[in-house]
Design a protein around this motif. Structure first.
Motif, short mmCIF file in Angstrom:
data_model
loop_
_atom_site.label_atom_id
_atom_site.label_comp_id
_atom_site.label_asym_id
_atom_site.label_seq_id
_atom_site.Cartn_x
_atom_site.Cartn_y
_atom_site.Cartn_z
N ARG A 68 16.56 7.37 -31.02
CA ARG A 68 15.85 8.42 -30.28
C ARG A 68 15.97 8.22 -28.77
O ARG A 68 16.20 9.16 -28.01
CB ARG A 68 14.37 8.42 -30.69
CG ARG A 68 14.10 9.00 -32.07
CD ARG A 68 12.63 9.35 -32.24
NE ARG A 68 11.78 8.17 -32.10
CZ ARG A 68 11.43 7.39 -33.11
NH1 ARG A 68 11.86 7.67 -34.34
NH2 ARG A 68 10.66 6.34 -32.90
N ARG A 72 18.33 6.65 -27.24
CA ARG A 72 19.72 6.93 -26.85
C ARG A 72 19.95 8.43 -26.71
O ARG A 72 20.58 8.90 -25.75
CB ARG A 72 20.66 6.34 -27.90
CG ARG A 72 22.15 6.51 -27.56
CD ARG A 72 23.03 6.16 -28.73
NE ARG A 72 22.79 7.06 -29.84
CZ ARG A 72 22.45 6.68 -31.06
NH1 ARG A 72 22.29 5.38 -31.31
NH2 ARG A 72 22.25 7.55 -32.03
N ASP A 73 19.41 9.19 -27.67
CA ASP A 73 19.56 10.65 -27.62
C ASP A 73 18.87 11.23 -26.40
O ASP A 73 19.39 12.15 -25.74
CB ASP A 73 19.00 11.28 -28.90
CG ASP A 73 19.82 10.91 -30.13
OD1 ASP A 73 20.99 10.49 -29.96
OD2 ASP A 73 19.29 11.03 -31.25
N ARG A 97 20.91 10.40 -23.38
CA ARG A 97 22.11 11.24 -23.35
C ARG A 97 21.77 12.66 -22.88
O ARG A 97 22.51 13.26 -22.09
CB ARG A 97 22.73 11.27 -24.74
CG ARG A 97 24.06 12.03 -24.81
CD ARG A 97 24.63 11.92 -26.22
NE ARG A 97 24.91 10.52 -26.55
CZ ARG A 97 25.21 10.11 -27.79
NH1 ARG A 97 25.24 10.98 -28.80
NH2 ARG A 97 25.48 8.83 -28.00
#
Length: 235
Positions: free
Chosen positions: A185, A187-188, A191
């Motif tokens: 989560r 990382r998302d 990003r």
């Protein structure tokens, strides 16, 4: 005499005729097997029945058919027509028996039909030894749950350690799964923030480029308000 391995002889009779004739049926009625009462041949199965009756009395504190009265006719009828009360129930008022294995052993030894009893006193003894060792007894129908329960009781420490290990592994797996999802989560989100920042930078570069009179004729006429609206709509 009760177990059928002895005969009473009267030494005063010249032809030594056995006194234990069929019509006399010399026996202790409380421990007599049905075939003895019926006057049928006495076999090893009769011995097994007598041992079962003795085991019953040791466990329950009373004889198998004592609740049916003390007269010989009533006892004979009870032995022929009724099953004894379970030892565990008979002993409930004094000392509870640990489980149903002893009930099964006694009932098998005292089965009405000789063929349904233990084949020998040795086989009965082995089943009692199995019970004392915490192993499954042959008097009880085998099942997965019964055998598993016996195994767990025989190996309490090993089973406990295995269960604790499984729980620890399950907890570790759940923790790792939670952490991996959390990392995914984050990382998302990172990003998505990066993509948003890239779009803002690209928009600013584009707006400043169009606001430059050298690149776009009349670009200097772009107001601050229009500039900010374009940025806001993109963000």
């Amino acid at each position: 005499l009760d177990f059928g391995v002895a005969k009473m002889l009267d030494p005063g009779i010249e032809d030594a005729t056995p006194v234990t004739r069929a019509e006399m049926r010399i026996m202790t009625i409380d421990y007599a097997a049905p075939e003895q009462i019926r006057g049928e041949p006495v076999t090893t199965a009769t011995d097994v029945y007598g041992l079962g009756a003795l085991l019953y009395e040791l466990l329950a504190g009373r004889r198998p058919f004592s609740v049916h009265g003390g007269s010989r006719p009533s006892l004979e009828r009870a032995i022929l027509d009724h099953d004894p009360e379970l030892p565990s129930l008979a002993a409930a008022k004094s000392e509870a028996l640990p489980d149903g294995d002893l009930d099964k052993i006694v009932l098998k030894a005292m089965a009405k039909e000789p063929a349904q009893r233990y084949a020998s006193a040795e086989e009965l003894a082995r089943d009692i030894e199995r019970y004392l060792a915490g192993e499954p007894v042959i008097a009880r129908k085998p099942s997965v749950s019964y055998r598993l329960g016996k195994f767990v009781r025989r190996n309490r420490l090993a089973t406990g350690a295995t269960i604790v290990s499984v729980l620890l592994l399950a907890g570790l797996g759940a923790t790792m799964l939670f952490q991996s999802r959390r990392v995914a989560r984050e990382r998302d989100l990172a990003r998505a923030e990066q993509e948003r920042a890239n779009r803002v930078v690209a928009l600013l570069v584009d707006l400043f480029s169009r606001a430059n009179p050298e690149n776009t004729p009349g670009g200097s006429d772009l107001t601050i308000g229009e500039f900010l609206k374009k940025v806001e709509s993109t963000v």
